[in-house]
Motif scaffolding. Structure first.
Motif, mmCIF file in Angstrom:
data_model
loop_
_atom_site.group_PDB
_atom_site.id
_atom_site.type_symbol
_atom_site.label_atom_id
_atom_site.label_comp_id
_atom_site.label_asym_id
_atom_site.label_seq_id
_atom_site.Cartn_x
_atom_site.Cartn_y
_atom_site.Cartn_z
ATOM 1 N N LEU A 131 0.825 -1.219 0.000
ATOM 2 C CA LEU A 131 0.000 0.000 0.000
ATOM 3 C C LEU A 131 0.852 1.259 0.000
ATOM 4 N N GLY A 132 2.062 1.156 0.614
ATOM 5 C CA GLY A 132 2.952 2.320 0.682
ATOM 6 C C GLY A 132 2.209 3.500 1.267
ATOM 7 N N ALA A 133 2.392 4.682 0.622
ATOM 8 C CA ALA A 133 1.615 5.846 1.058
ATOM 9 C C ALA A 133 0.289 5.788 0.300
ATOM 10 N N TRP A 134 -0.637 4.993 0.794
ATOM 11 C CA TRP A 134 -1.932 4.771 0.112
ATOM 12 C C TRP A 134 -2.605 6.099 -0.211
ATOM 13 N N ASP A 135 -2.952 6.269 -1.472
ATOM 14 C CA ASP A 135 -3.623 7.500 -1.890
ATOM 15 C C ASP A 135 -4.842 7.114 -2.730
ATOM 16 N N PRO A 136 -6.041 7.231 -2.149
ATOM 17 C CA PRO A 136 -7.228 6.791 -2.887
ATOM 18 C C PRO A 136 -7.418 7.559 -4.196
ATOM 19 N N ILE A 175 -10.478 -0.798 4.090
ATOM 20 C CA ILE A 175 -9.415 -1.715 4.533
ATOM 21 C C ILE A 175 -8.039 -1.113 4.209
ATOM 22 N N ALA A 176 -7.891 -0.556 3.002
ATOM 23 C CA ALA A 176 -6.583 0.004 2.617
ATOM 24 C C ALA A 176 -6.239 1.210 3.495
ATOM 25 N N HIS A 177 -7.189 2.113 3.681
ATOM 26 C CA HIS A 177 -6.893 3.341 4.437
ATOM 27 C C HIS A 177 -6.535 2.998 5.890
ATOM 28 N N ILE A 178 -7.301 2.112 6.495
ATOM 29 C CA ILE A 178 -7.032 1.796 7.906
ATOM 30 C C ILE A 178 -5.725 1.015 8.037
ATOM 31 N N ALA A 179 -5.526 0.006 7.169
ATOM 32 C CA ALA A 179 -4.288 -0.789 7.271
ATOM 33 C C ALA A 179 -3.061 0.094 7.057
ATOM 34 N N ALA A 180 -3.136 1.005 6.096
ATOM 35 C CA ALA A 180 -1.954 1.821 5.776
ATOM 36 C C ALA A 180 -1.661 2.850 6.866
ATOM 37 N N ASN A 181 -2.692 3.398 7.479
ATOM 38 C CA ASN A 181 -2.483 4.580 8.330
ATOM 39 C C ASN A 181 -2.715 4.387 9.821
ATOM 40 N N TYR A 182 -3.300 3.267 10.213
ATOM 41 C CA TYR A 182 -3.668 3.111 11.629
ATOM 42 C C TYR A 182 -3.257 1.749 12.188
ATOM 43 N N ASP A 183 -2.876 1.755 13.467
ATOM 44 C CA ASP A 183 -2.804 0.506 14.220
ATOM 45 C C ASP A 183 -4.116 0.373 14.964
ATOM 46 N N VAL A 184 -4.661 -0.832 14.976
ATOM 47 C CA VAL A 184 -5.911 -1.048 15.708
ATOM 48 C C VAL A 184 -5.536 -1.612 17.085
ATOM 49 N N SER A 244 -19.588 -6.436 21.627
ATOM 50 C CA SER A 244 -18.942 -5.227 21.105
ATOM 51 C C SER A 244 -17.433 -5.486 21.028
ATOM 52 N N VAL A 245 -16.796 -4.894 20.037
ATOM 53 C CA VAL A 245 -15.354 -5.092 19.834
ATOM 54 C C VAL A 245 -14.688 -3.744 20.050
ATOM 55 N N GLN A 246 -14.212 -3.508 21.254
ATOM 56 C CA GLN A 246 -13.674 -2.189 21.608
ATOM 57 C C GLN A 246 -12.228 -2.038 21.159
ATOM 58 N N ALA A 247 -11.935 -0.913 20.520
ATOM 59 C CA ALA A 247 -10.554 -0.666 20.075
ATOM 60 C C ALA A 247 -10.368 0.824 19.808
ATOM 61 N N ARG A 248 -9.095 1.232 19.728
ATOM 62 C CA ARG A 248 -8.763 2.597 19.304
ATOM 63 C C ARG A 248 -8.025 2.525 17.982
ATOM 64 N N LEU A 249 -8.271 3.476 17.112
ATOM 65 C CA LEU A 249 -7.481 3.580 15.891
ATOM 66 C C LEU A 249 -6.352 4.569 16.171
ATOM 67 N N VAL A 250 -5.128 4.064 16.168
ATOM 68 C CA VAL A 250 -3.981 4.900 16.537
ATOM 69 C C VAL A 250 -3.200 5.234 15.261
ATOM 70 N N ARG A 251 -3.072 6.523 14.981
ATOM 71 C CA ARG A 251 -2.412 6.976 13.749
ATOM 72 C C ARG A 251 -0.958 6.509 13.737
ATOM 73 N N ARG A 252 -0.527 5.879 12.656
ATOM 74 C CA ARG A 252 0.873 5.454 12.546
ATOM 75 C C ARG A 252 1.728 6.637 12.121
ATOM 76 N N ARG A 253 3.016 6.596 12.516
ATOM 77 C CA ARG A 253 3.908 7.687 12.079
ATOM 78 C C ARG A 253 4.157 7.545 10.591
ATOM 79 N N ALA A 254 4.277 8.678 9.918
ATOM 80 C CA ALA A 254 4.525 8.646 8.454
ATOM 81 C C ALA A 254 5.888 8.043 8.181
#
Ligand code: HEM
Length: 449
Positions: A294-299, A408-417, A439-449
């Protein structure tokens, strides 16, 4: 977990006049609904391995014939004129206009499907990709990094993406939850056989359904005009009337059709997105490979899955392992023969559309998450049955696939769940194939670029 073998159903010929065997591991007269709900992916596989491609089972006191396996799929596909959709999908007519697409037969179905289809052309949907991508990002930003229930999050993401594509704007706050409740209750009712009428008569159900219809009707009436030079919204593409679909749609029919698109995505598409987050979190090696692709995924630069084989393989593998609807109801419009048995007109049938997903001779080690199988054999995606087949095959499949891809691409590329508790990958059936946890509790944590 489960084992399957290659033995097909037609190898054993029953005696003339005999009836298909029973597979009913549950209660004698009440049946095996609880067993199916607990193990939606393995239940009918066991029945198939014991009995072949046609057997009977009891669910909530009603006897069903079950069609399962590759020969049954081929039979259903080849005899597309055999199925009476008005009979098998009567629950839709009890809730929507009598022109609701999935319960129409023959010419009325063809005419209406032809009118709606332009809105679901992949090339058309691609023009709405930036808007859908923006809706996804707004939903993630709205979480503010706080823990959330990923089930509700995935549902609301899909509702927002659908809304901006169909109507150029999101629905008012809270309508997404009302849509999710409506779909949940609608499917629950459909699974209750003749008891469903009591279920649908509940005042709380009717109130929520009417609230959803009213909100969609208002949004339809007030939807913004297209921007100068921008693509027409998808609603506009469903309206042209060349006379082939008669009568032309009235306001109620339009509201119900648009509700259908929201409902389908809210439950089924969102389930695939949720399961993808769960499987990827449990397979860090594959996640790393996917992120590499995905690299720097850009839709904005996305033109199709062909350039992203690992993303495609991830989506196919999640769809294979967690088909939202493993079975579909059918009813034959005349007597037919299968596997040496005669099945009478009107017999309630459960068609196990996704059984092949779990057959060892179709997909080796079928209960394991191994997306690479779709890179080794890309053509095996043709064995996926989750969207049905024939003239009623899922109209929304291209939209579902684009929304799955974006999320799926945006979350996998940019966030840790970051899950609050390690989630289980076990599934149960609750109108849709869903995780065991409420319920499936989680935080989406932004990954460093
Ligand atoms: C992963 C997501 C989805 C799955 C697994 C799914 C599955 C299915 C299945 C199994 C059918 C019945 C096919 C048959 O009778 O053979 C169906 C029909 C249909 N689906 Fe989907 N669906 C999904 C998403 C969507 C979306 C997002 C929409 C619309 C926005 C949609 C709209 C429809 C419609 C309109 C029909 C009825 C088609 C007809 O009767 O001609 N679906 N879907």
């Amino acid at each position: 977990m489960h084992k399957s073998s290659a033995s097909g159903p037609d190898s054993r010929k029953p005696a003339a006049g005999s009836t298909p065997p029973f597979f009913n591991p549950g209660l004698p007269f009440w049946g095996s609904r609880a067993e199916f709900n607990r193990d939606p992916l393995g239940f009918y596989l066991k029945g198939y391995l014991l009995n072949g491609g046609l057997f009977r089972t009891i669910q909530l006191g009603q006897t069903y014939h079950v069609l399962a396996g590759p020969e049954a799929n081929e039979f259903v596909r080849r005899h597309s004129d055999l199925w009476d959709y008005a009979l098998a999908r009567a629950h839709f007519r009890e809730n929507f206009s009598d022109r609701y697409l999935p319960q129409l037969n023959g010419t009325p179905h063809q005419g209406k499907r032809r009118r709606l289809s332009p809105a679901f052309e992949p090339a058309t949907l691609m023009r709405h990709l930036p808007a859908m991508s923006g809706a996804l990002e707004r939903r993630i930003d709205g979480l503010g990094g706080a823990p959330t229930d990923l089930r509700a999050f995935a549902r609301n993401v899909v509702t927002s993406m659908t809304s901006v594509a169909f109507m150029r704007s999101d629905l008012p706050p809270g309508v997404d939850d009302a849509i999710a409740l409506f779909e949940h209750d609608l499917l629950r009712g459909a699974s209750l056989g003749s008891l469903r009428r009591l279920w649908y008569a509940r005042p709380s159900y009717r109130r929520n359904r009417d609230h959803v219809f009213a909100a969609i009707g208002k949004a339809l009436a007030e939807r913004p005009r297209p921007a100068e030079g921008g693509p027409p919204d998808l609603i506009a593409l469903m309206l042209p009337d060349d006379g082939s679909d008669t009568p032309p749609p009235g306001p109620e029919e339009m509201v119900h059709d648009v509700a259908m698109f929201y409902l389908a995505g809210s439950d089924a598409t969102s389930a695939i997105i949720l399961w993808a987050m769960l499987f990827l979190a449990r397979d860090p090696e594959w996640l790393a490979e996917l992120r590499g692709e995905l690299g720097a995924w850009d839709p904005a630069r996305f033109t199709g899955l062909a350039e992203f084989p690992k993303l495609r393989a991830t989506i196919m593998e999640v769809e294979r392992l967690r088909p939202p609807f493993p079975t579909f109801g059918r009813a034959p419009s005349r007597d037919f023969e299968f596997g040496g048995y005669t099945v009478a007109k009107g017999t309630p049938i459960i068609h196990v559309i996704s059984l092949c997903h779990f057959m060892e001779d179709v997909f080796s080690d079928p209960f394991r998450f191994r997306p690479a199988r779709f890179i080794e054999r890309p053509e095996s995606a043709r064995q996926l049955g989750l969207f049905g087949s024939g003239p009623h095959t899922c109209l929304g499949q291209p939209l579902a696939r684009i929304q799955e891809t974006l999320a799926i691409a945006h979350i996998a590329a940019n966030y840790d769940v970051a899950f609050t508790e390690r989630p289980s990958l076990e599934a149960k059936f609750e109108g849709v194939t869903t995780p065991l946890q409420a319920s499936v509790q989680a935080r989406l944590v932004r990954r460093r670029a």
